[in-house]
Design a protein around this motif. Structure first.
Motif, mmCIF file in Angstrom:
data_model
loop_
_atom_site.group_PDB
_atom_site.id
_atom_site.type_symbol
_atom_site.label_atom_id
_atom_site.label_comp_id
_atom_site.label_asym_id
_atom_site.label_seq_id
_atom_site.Cartn_x
_atom_site.Cartn_y
_atom_site.Cartn_z
ATOM 1 N N ASN A 215 0.800 -1.221 0.000
ATOM 2 C CA ASN A 215 0.000 0.000 0.000
ATOM 3 C C ASN A 215 0.839 1.281 0.000
ATOM 4 O O ASN A 215 0.291 2.379 0.054
ATOM 5 C CB ASN A 215 -0.931 0.019 1.207
ATOM 6 C CG ASN A 215 -1.969 -1.090 1.137
ATOM 7 O OD1 ASN A 215 -2.467 -1.409 0.053
ATOM 8 N ND2 ASN A 215 -2.292 -1.685 2.276
ATOM 9 N N ASP A 216 2.143 1.133 -0.050
ATOM 10 C CA ASP A 216 3.018 2.300 -0.024
ATOM 11 C C ASP A 216 3.009 3.035 -1.360
ATOM 12 O O ASP A 216 2.667 2.476 -2.411
ATOM 13 C CB ASP A 216 4.459 1.889 0.288
ATOM 14 C CG ASP A 216 4.650 1.491 1.737
ATOM 15 O OD1 ASP A 216 3.798 1.856 2.566
ATOM 16 O OD2 ASP A 216 5.649 0.810 2.033
ATOM 17 N N LEU A 217 3.415 4.298 -1.308
ATOM 18 C CA LEU A 217 3.736 5.073 -2.493
ATOM 19 C C LEU A 217 5.237 5.328 -2.484
ATOM 20 O O LEU A 217 5.801 5.697 -1.449
ATOM 21 C CB LEU A 217 2.984 6.407 -2.501
ATOM 22 C CG LEU A 217 1.467 6.343 -2.602
ATOM 23 C CD1 LEU A 217 0.884 7.750 -2.512
ATOM 24 C CD2 LEU A 217 1.043 5.677 -3.900
ATOM 25 N N LEU A 218 5.872 5.112 -3.620
ATOM 26 C CA LEU A 218 7.308 5.323 -3.731
ATOM 27 C C LEU A 218 7.588 6.600 -4.504
ATOM 28 O O LEU A 218 6.925 6.901 -5.502
ATOM 29 C CB LEU A 218 7.979 4.152 -4.459
ATOM 30 C CG LEU A 218 7.739 2.736 -3.936
ATOM 31 C CD1 LEU A 218 8.549 1.732 -4.763
ATOM 32 C CD2 LEU A 218 8.083 2.640 -2.461
ATOM 33 N N ILE A 219 8.590 7.349 -4.057
ATOM 34 C CA ILE A 219 9.136 8.466 -4.818
ATOM 35 C C ILE A 219 10.476 7.992 -5.351
ATOM 36 O O ILE A 219 11.388 7.689 -4.578
ATOM 37 C CB ILE A 219 9.318 9.720 -3.953
ATOM 38 C CG1 ILE A 219 8.014 10.068 -3.224
ATOM 39 C CG2 ILE A 219 9.796 10.886 -4.811
ATOM 40 C CD1 ILE A 219 6.852 10.349 -4.140
ATOM 41 N N VAL A 220 10.568 7.905 -6.675
ATOM 42 C CA VAL A 220 11.731 7.282 -7.314
ATOM 43 C C VAL A 220 12.325 8.239 -8.347
ATOM 44 O O VAL A 220 11.588 8.911 -9.076
ATOM 45 C CB VAL A 220 11.330 5.955 -8.008
ATOM 46 C CG1 VAL A 220 12.567 5.173 -8.427
ATOM 47 C CG2 VAL A 220 10.454 5.103 -7.092
ATOM 48 N N SER A 221 13.647 8.273 -8.420
ATOM 49 C CA SER A 221 14.316 9.153 -9.376
ATOM 50 C C SER A 221 15.236 8.345 -10.273
ATOM 51 O O SER A 221 15.664 7.241 -9.927
ATOM 52 C CB SER A 221 15.122 10.234 -8.646
ATOM 53 O OG SER A 221 16.216 9.649 -7.949
ATOM 54 N N GLY A 222 15.545 8.935 -11.438
ATOM 55 C CA GLY A 222 16.469 8.278 -12.354
ATOM 56 C C GLY A 222 16.196 8.656 -13.795
ATOM 57 O O GLY A 222 15.412 9.565 -14.083
ATOM 58 N N ASN A 223 16.838 7.950 -14.694
ATOM 59 C CA ASN A 223 16.624 8.154 -16.116
ATOM 60 C C ASN A 223 15.184 7.774 -16.490
ATOM 61 O O ASN A 223 14.640 6.783 -15.995
ATOM 62 C CB ASN A 223 17.614 7.300 -16.904
ATOM 63 C CG ASN A 223 17.399 7.373 -18.391
ATOM 64 O OD1 ASN A 223 16.612 6.607 -18.947
ATOM 65 N ND2 ASN A 223 18.077 8.294 -19.051
ATOM 66 N N ALA A 224 14.580 8.572 -17.363
ATOM 67 C CA ALA A 224 13.168 8.361 -17.707
ATOM 68 C C ALA A 224 12.915 6.963 -18.257
ATOM 69 O O ALA A 224 11.931 6.305 -17.889
ATOM 70 C CB ALA A 224 12.718 9.419 -18.705
ATOM 71 N N ASP A 225 13.787 6.470 -19.134
ATOM 72 C CA ASP A 225 13.584 5.143 -19.718
ATOM 73 C C ASP A 225 13.684 4.048 -18.669
ATOM 74 O O ASP A 225 12.896 3.085 -18.668
ATOM 75 C CB ASP A 225 14.612 4.898 -20.822
ATOM 76 C CG ASP A 225 14.390 5.782 -22.040
ATOM 77 O OD1 ASP A 225 13.256 6.271 -22.214
ATOM 78 O OD2 ASP A 225 15.346 5.994 -22.800
ATOM 79 N N LEU A 226 14.636 4.195 -17.744
ATOM 80 C CA LEU A 226 14.787 3.185 -16.689
ATOM 81 C C LEU A 226 13.598 3.206 -15.738
ATOM 82 O O LEU A 226 13.135 2.149 -15.280
ATOM 83 C CB LEU A 226 16.086 3.432 -15.920
ATOM 84 C CG LEU A 226 17.385 3.273 -16.726
ATOM 85 C CD1 LEU A 226 18.590 3.586 -15.852
ATOM 86 C CD2 LEU A 226 17.491 1.861 -17.306
ATOM 87 N N LEU A 227 13.085 4.384 -15.471
ATOM 88 C CA LEU A 227 11.899 4.486 -14.615
ATOM 89 C C LEU A 227 10.689 3.843 -15.273
ATOM 90 O O LEU A 227 9.877 3.189 -14.605
ATOM 91 C CB LEU A 227 11.611 5.948 -14.293
ATOM 92 C CG LEU A 227 12.549 6.613 -13.286
ATOM 93 C CD1 LEU A 227 12.342 8.121 -13.280
ATOM 94 C CD2 LEU A 227 12.347 6.042 -11.888
ATOM 95 N N GLU A 228 10.565 4.024 -16.583
ATOM 96 C CA GLU A 228 9.461 3.390 -17.311
ATOM 97 C C GLU A 228 9.530 1.870 -17.169
ATOM 98 O O GLU A 228 8.521 1.205 -16.943
ATOM 99 C CB GLU A 228 9.505 3.787 -18.789
ATOM 100 C CG GLU A 228 9.127 5.233 -19.069
ATOM 101 C CD GLU A 228 7.626 5.465 -19.043
ATOM 102 O OE1 GLU A 228 6.883 4.506 -18.764
ATOM 103 O OE2 GLU A 228 7.209 6.607 -19.280
ATOM 104 N N ARG A 229 10.718 1.323 -17.297
ATOM 105 C CA ARG A 229 10.875 -0.138 -17.175
ATOM 106 C C ARG A 229 10.567 -0.616 -15.760
ATOM 107 O O ARG A 229 9.922 -1.645 -15.566
ATOM 108 C CB ARG A 229 12.303 -0.525 -17.558
ATOM 109 C CG ARG A 229 12.643 -0.270 -19.023
ATOM 110 C CD ARG A 229 14.109 -0.514 -19.292
ATOM 111 N NE ARG A 229 14.498 0.032 -20.603
ATOM 112 C CZ ARG A 229 15.745 0.180 -20.984
ATOM 113 N NH1 ARG A 229 16.742 -0.169 -20.192
ATOM 114 N NH2 ARG A 229 16.005 0.674 -22.188
ATOM 115 N N PHE A 230 11.032 0.157 -14.772
ATOM 116 C CA PHE A 230 10.770 -0.220 -13.387
ATOM 117 C C PHE A 230 9.270 -0.156 -13.092
ATOM 118 O O PHE A 230 8.714 -1.066 -12.463
ATOM 119 C CB PHE A 230 11.551 0.690 -12.443
ATOM 120 C CG PHE A 230 11.380 0.375 -11.004
ATOM 121 C CD1 PHE A 230 11.670 -0.880 -10.491
ATOM 122 C CD2 PHE A 230 10.917 1.352 -10.114
ATOM 123 C CE1 PHE A 230 11.517 -1.185 -9.144
ATOM 124 C CE2 PHE A 230 10.760 1.068 -8.773
ATOM 125 C CZ PHE A 230 11.063 -0.200 -8.283
ATOM 126 N N ALA A 231 8.606 0.908 -13.560
ATOM 127 C CA ALA A 231 7.183 1.059 -13.304
ATOM 128 C C ALA A 231 6.345 0.029 -14.044
ATOM 129 O O ALA A 231 5.201 -0.253 -13.663
ATOM 130 C CB ALA A 231 6.735 2.473 -13.690
#
Length: 234
Positions: A215-231
């Motif tokens: 139920n948590d919300l994460l605040i995550v930073s990084g390269n846009a493409d890498l964030l897309e893959r993680f999400a």
């Protein structure tokens, strides 16, 4: 008798002081400009709105300090003391000629920071070439942001610069119940969890020992493409 006065005050409230500590001059009170002016006013910033359309003047009179003036006329800008404002926002976007003239007038009188709205890439290039310091394409920016949001688990998306991005997102299943160190998020995905917001608990900055729940919300930073893959992880 013809009224040739380019500047017509339309406010019962005090306009910002004409000093270097004065606030923000917002020219054009359409949806974009009025949102900026209203927000600045609510934040306690000095703001002066400038609009030439009587219906918008009537709508905003008494809500923010404003004047009725044609900012394409350099004399009008001189009369309202535009050169004394450290920041000006040109919210006129739909009328290309007016947008360019107003921005050029502000450049000519030496306003230190000029923000201008553009409605196309070509419009943005013109504004940049004549001297606007910051050019905003609100519809294009909003469209790109929403595209990222609807494509996966992201709940908010802010691209900072050169691909570096910060997002708010739900945690992938493989991270739920594990600490950040155990999940090895940085090593596996190349992104960094900045913080975690659990329901009913204040936001906390993440540490390797921070445990992630479903139920948590994460605040995550990084390269846009890498964030897309993680999400995109299930």
């Amino acid at each position: 008798m013809v009224d040739n006065d380019p500047l017509k005050p339309r406010t019962t409230r005090r306009a910002p002081d004409s000093s270097k500590d004065a606030g923000v001059l917002v020219i054009g009170l359409g949806r974009f400009g009025s949102a900026i002016a209203d927000t600045l006013e609510r934040l306690g910033r000095d703001v002066l709105g400038v609009e030439r359309q009587p219906e918008l003047i009537a709508q905003w009179a008494g809500r923010i300090p404003l004047v009725e003036a044609d900012a394409t006329n350099p004399e009008a800008l001189e009369q309202l003391g535009a050169r004394d404002f450290p920041t000006a926002v040109v919210g006129v976007g739909s009328y290309l000629e007016a947008s360019v003239l107003i921005t050029g007038n502000l450049v000519d009188i030496g306003v230190p920071q000029i923000w201008a709205k553009a409605i196309s890439a070509e419009h943005a290039r013109i504004l940049q070439r004549i001297g606007a310091h910051h050019v905003v394409l609100p519809e294009a920016d909003a469209g790109a942001r929403v595209a990222h949001l609807v494509s996966g688990r992201m709940l908010d998306y802010i691209e900072v610069e050169d691909g570096f991005t910060i997002v708010k997102m739900r945690p992938p299943q493989e991270t739920q119940g594990f600490t950040i160190a155990q999940s090895k998020i940085r090593e596996r995905y190349g992104v960094t969890v900045i913080g975690v917001k659990s329901p009913g608990i204040d936001f906390v900055y993440a540490t390797p020992e921070t445990r992630i729940s479903a139920n948590d919300l994460l605040i995550v930073s990084g390269n846009a493409d890498l964030l897309e893959r993680f999400a995109a992880r299930p």
